[in-house]
Motif scaffolding. Sequence first.
Motif, mmCIF file in Angstrom:
data_model
loop_
_atom_site.group_PDB
_atom_site.id
_atom_site.type_symbol
_atom_site.label_atom_id
_atom_site.label_comp_id
_atom_site.label_asym_id
_atom_site.label_seq_id
_atom_site.Cartn_x
_atom_site.Cartn_y
_atom_site.Cartn_z
ATOM 1 N N ASP A 123 0.817 -1.218 0.000
ATOM 2 C CA ASP A 123 0.000 0.000 0.000
ATOM 3 C C ASP A 123 0.847 1.263 0.000
ATOM 4 O OD1 ASP A 123 1.006 -0.141 2.522
ATOM 5 O OD2 ASP A 123 -0.927 -0.206 3.557
ATOM 6 N N ALA A 124 2.158 1.107 -0.154
ATOM 7 C CA ALA A 124 3.059 2.254 -0.243
ATOM 8 C C ALA A 124 4.164 1.917 -1.241
ATOM 9 C CB ALA A 124 3.658 2.593 1.118
ATOM 10 N N ARG A 125 4.741 2.947 -1.837
ATOM 11 C CA ARG A 125 5.818 2.781 -2.809
ATOM 12 C C ARG A 125 7.158 2.899 -2.089
ATOM 13 N NH1 ARG A 125 7.737 0.673 -7.503
ATOM 14 N NH2 ARG A 125 8.671 2.200 -8.931
ATOM 15 N N GLU A 126 7.927 1.805 -2.068
ATOM 16 C CA GLU A 126 9.252 1.810 -1.456
ATOM 17 C C GLU A 126 10.315 2.012 -2.523
ATOM 18 O OE1 GLU A 126 10.209 -0.802 2.041
ATOM 19 O OE2 GLU A 126 8.600 -1.988 1.129
ATOM 20 N N LEU A 127 11.324 2.827 -2.202
ATOM 21 C CA LEU A 127 12.393 3.115 -3.152
ATOM 22 C C LEU A 127 13.754 3.032 -2.472
ATOM 23 C CD1 LEU A 127 10.883 6.282 -4.886
ATOM 24 C CD2 LEU A 127 10.999 3.984 -5.864
ATOM 25 N N LYS A 128 14.717 2.551 -3.204
ATOM 26 C CA LYS A 128 16.111 2.635 -2.779
ATOM 27 C C LYS A 128 16.775 3.738 -3.596
ATOM 28 C CE LYS A 128 20.527 0.174 -2.677
ATOM 29 N NZ LYS A 128 21.263 -1.053 -3.065
ATOM 30 N N VAL A 129 17.458 4.650 -2.916
ATOM 31 C CA VAL A 129 18.165 5.743 -3.571
ATOM 32 C C VAL A 129 19.640 5.649 -3.188
ATOM 33 C CG1 VAL A 129 18.358 8.239 -3.854
ATOM 34 C CG2 VAL A 129 16.103 7.193 -3.466
ATOM 35 N N THR A 130 20.496 5.546 -4.183
ATOM 36 C CA THR A 130 21.940 5.526 -3.938
ATOM 37 C C THR A 130 22.504 6.903 -4.249
ATOM 38 O OG1 THR A 130 22.025 3.190 -4.570
ATOM 39 C CG2 THR A 130 24.113 4.388 -4.476
ATOM 40 N N LEU A 131 23.220 7.462 -3.295
ATOM 41 C CA LEU A 131 23.841 8.769 -3.466
ATOM 42 C C LEU A 131 25.335 8.615 -3.686
ATOM 43 C CD1 LEU A 131 22.074 10.716 -0.576
ATOM 44 C CD2 LEU A 131 21.487 10.773 -3.010
ATOM 45 N N TRP A 132 25.867 9.366 -4.625
ATOM 46 C CA TRP A 132 27.300 9.528 -4.817
ATOM 47 C C TRP A 132 27.607 11.013 -4.677
ATOM 48 C CZ3 TRP A 132 24.380 6.160 -7.704
ATOM 49 C CH2 TRP A 132 24.812 4.821 -7.790
ATOM 50 N N TYR A 133 28.760 11.365 -4.104
ATOM 51 C CA TYR A 133 29.022 12.762 -3.783
ATOM 52 C C TYR A 133 30.516 12.980 -3.550
ATOM 53 C CZ TYR A 133 28.680 10.202 0.598
ATOM 54 O OH TYR A 133 28.840 9.249 1.584
ATOM 55 N N ALA A 149 8.434 9.342 -13.028
ATOM 56 C CA ALA A 149 8.378 10.776 -12.746
ATOM 57 C C ALA A 149 7.871 11.023 -11.331
ATOM 58 C CB ALA A 149 7.492 11.476 -13.775
ATOM 59 N N ALA A 150 6.869 10.250 -10.916
ATOM 60 C CA ALA A 150 6.367 10.374 -9.546
ATOM 61 C C ALA A 150 7.431 9.956 -8.539
ATOM 62 C CB ALA A 150 5.103 9.525 -9.378
ATOM 63 N N ASP A 151 8.195 8.904 -8.860
ATOM 64 C CA ASP A 151 9.295 8.487 -7.985
ATOM 65 C C ASP A 151 10.303 9.620 -7.801
ATOM 66 O OD1 ASP A 151 8.217 5.925 -7.788
ATOM 67 O OD2 ASP A 151 9.642 5.012 -9.187
ATOM 68 N N VAL A 152 10.680 10.270 -8.901
ATOM 69 C CA VAL A 152 11.685 11.331 -8.836
ATOM 70 C C VAL A 152 11.184 12.507 -8.012
ATOM 71 C CG1 VAL A 152 13.012 13.004 -10.176
ATOM 72 C CG2 VAL A 152 12.758 10.657 -11.018
ATOM 73 N N SER A 153 9.966 12.921 -8.251
ATOM 74 C CA SER A 153 9.422 14.050 -7.494
ATOM 75 C C SER A 153 9.386 13.743 -6.001
ATOM 76 C CB SER A 153 8.025 14.406 -8.006
ATOM 77 O OG SER A 153 8.097 14.939 -9.317
ATOM 78 N N PHE A 154 9.032 12.512 -5.657
ATOM 79 C CA PHE A 154 9.011 12.122 -4.245
ATOM 80 C C PHE A 154 10.420 12.164 -3.653
ATOM 81 C CE2 PHE A 154 9.426 8.605 -1.126
ATOM 82 C CZ PHE A 154 8.642 9.155 -0.114
ATOM 83 N N VAL A 155 11.404 11.668 -4.387
ATOM 84 C CA VAL A 155 12.784 11.706 -3.904
ATOM 85 C C VAL A 155 13.238 13.148 -3.695
ATOM 86 C CG1 VAL A 155 15.185 11.214 -4.518
ATOM 87 C CG2 VAL A 155 13.421 9.466 -4.851
ATOM 88 N N LEU A 156 12.921 14.028 -4.609
ATOM 89 C CA LEU A 156 13.304 15.433 -4.455
ATOM 90 C C LEU A 156 12.626 16.057 -3.234
ATOM 91 C CD1 LEU A 156 13.280 16.724 -8.147
ATOM 92 C CD2 LEU A 156 15.225 15.940 -6.778
ATOM 93 N N ASP A 157 11.397 15.657 -2.975
ATOM 94 C CA ASP A 157 10.697 16.143 -1.780
ATOM 95 C C ASP A 157 11.381 15.673 -0.499
ATOM 96 O OD1 ASP A 157 8.767 17.324 -3.373
ATOM 97 O OD2 ASP A 157 7.333 15.677 -3.154
ATOM 98 N N GLN A 158 11.827 14.426 -0.497
ATOM 99 C CA GLN A 158 12.309 13.787 0.724
ATOM 100 C C GLN A 158 13.784 13.999 1.015
ATOM 101 O OE1 GLN A 158 10.322 11.960 3.012
ATOM 102 N NE2 GLN A 158 8.791 13.061 1.799
ATOM 103 N N LEU A 159 14.560 14.270 -0.008
ATOM 104 C CA LEU A 159 16.007 14.319 0.174
ATOM 105 C C LEU A 159 16.469 15.276 1.277
ATOM 106 C CD1 LEU A 159 18.427 12.864 -0.990
ATOM 107 C CD2 LEU A 159 18.646 14.668 -2.708
ATOM 108 N N PRO A 160 15.884 16.472 1.401
ATOM 109 C CA PRO A 160 16.356 17.387 2.457
ATOM 110 C C PRO A 160 16.217 16.824 3.868
ATOM 111 C CG PRO A 160 15.059 18.577 0.843
ATOM 112 C CD PRO A 160 14.877 17.117 0.534
#
Length: 385
Positions: A71-81, A206-217
Amino acid sequence: MRHLLTVAAGLVVLAASACSAPTPPRSAAGPSATPTGPATLPAPTGPHPVGTTALYLKDTSRPDPWNRDADARELKVTLWYPAKQRDGRRAPYMTPKESELFLKGKRIAGVPDDTLSKTRTNAIKDAEATGRGLPLVVLSPGFTHPMSTLTSLAEDLASRGYVVAGIDHTYESHATTLPAGRVAECLACDSDTDPGFGTGVVAGRAADVSFVLDQLPSTWHGSDRIDRSRIAMAGQSIGGASAMATMVKDSRVRAGIDMDGTAYARIPKNGFTRPFMFLGSPQHVPGGRDTSWDRDWKLLTGWKRWLVLTGAEHQSFTDAPLMAAALGIKPASGVLPAARAIELTRTYVAAFLDQHLKSQRQPFLDKPSSRYPEVRFCPASCGQS
């Protein structure tokens, strides 16, 4: 209709679609050779050491589009920096289980299941970030491929002073490891011939990306190092198609790159002014097998480029060609060599981003260069091949 597949560097190359399907058995994929042992990713070219870490996000505002039990969308985000230290434990390329499932999904046999997990990377796991006002680049991989298959590009961008957020779009690749060791396999793979499949995938991404941008901070302790007014997106195959789909929906993404992906998003008829670059294989020459770029080129009214790499195949913009020797497969004759394909991809992606996120003009984006004779500028100097 399922498209025909060709082979490059031991992994399947999709000839005409942004979506990919399982690789045929290696005996049907091309000549074999003795595996050479673990692959090593090329060193990043920028001045900064590279760190990497993983985030696990859950979007409770929407159900998962592929798993009816979630009932929720789970995502793994890998950051390089950019990182403070050069020494430390290198991050794994894949887990042994991810390697096993990926090779199985691509029908590659004759090598140990954990072969890809032994790939040598350059980024330091969980290293401390450094820098201020860093531009952010979102990366999205091809269908069935995990985010790790764009690691060499991500590491290079981070070494040049970018924060890179690579998204594993859960259930759209052969293996994504989630919290507590859960492994999500490719539920979407059973639907890739459905009508409207590509359009639906890019909308979901596109929805995944927008959610990641919302959550990253709020989810990464180094997010204060990001300049959130300078965000771009790039992707390969359907990940590239998702860059435009995201930009149409989310104005935070200022510039985008589609690497060899059939375009599915509908650009407004009055045009699209933000910078965009097509970077592809010869299937994408004007009037070639994939005509979606011809259609969209006319609607891009801002800065734009359409570049085709002679000898490139669908996976030339990923790490796949670098894995051929480790998988015991000889590259096909006439295909752009793996090292050169990675060099060209890194060079032109970084130049585009430097110009549009760092305001650093890159003259070789304006015309052909003797240093990179494989790069053809379309539509004017790029005939059908």
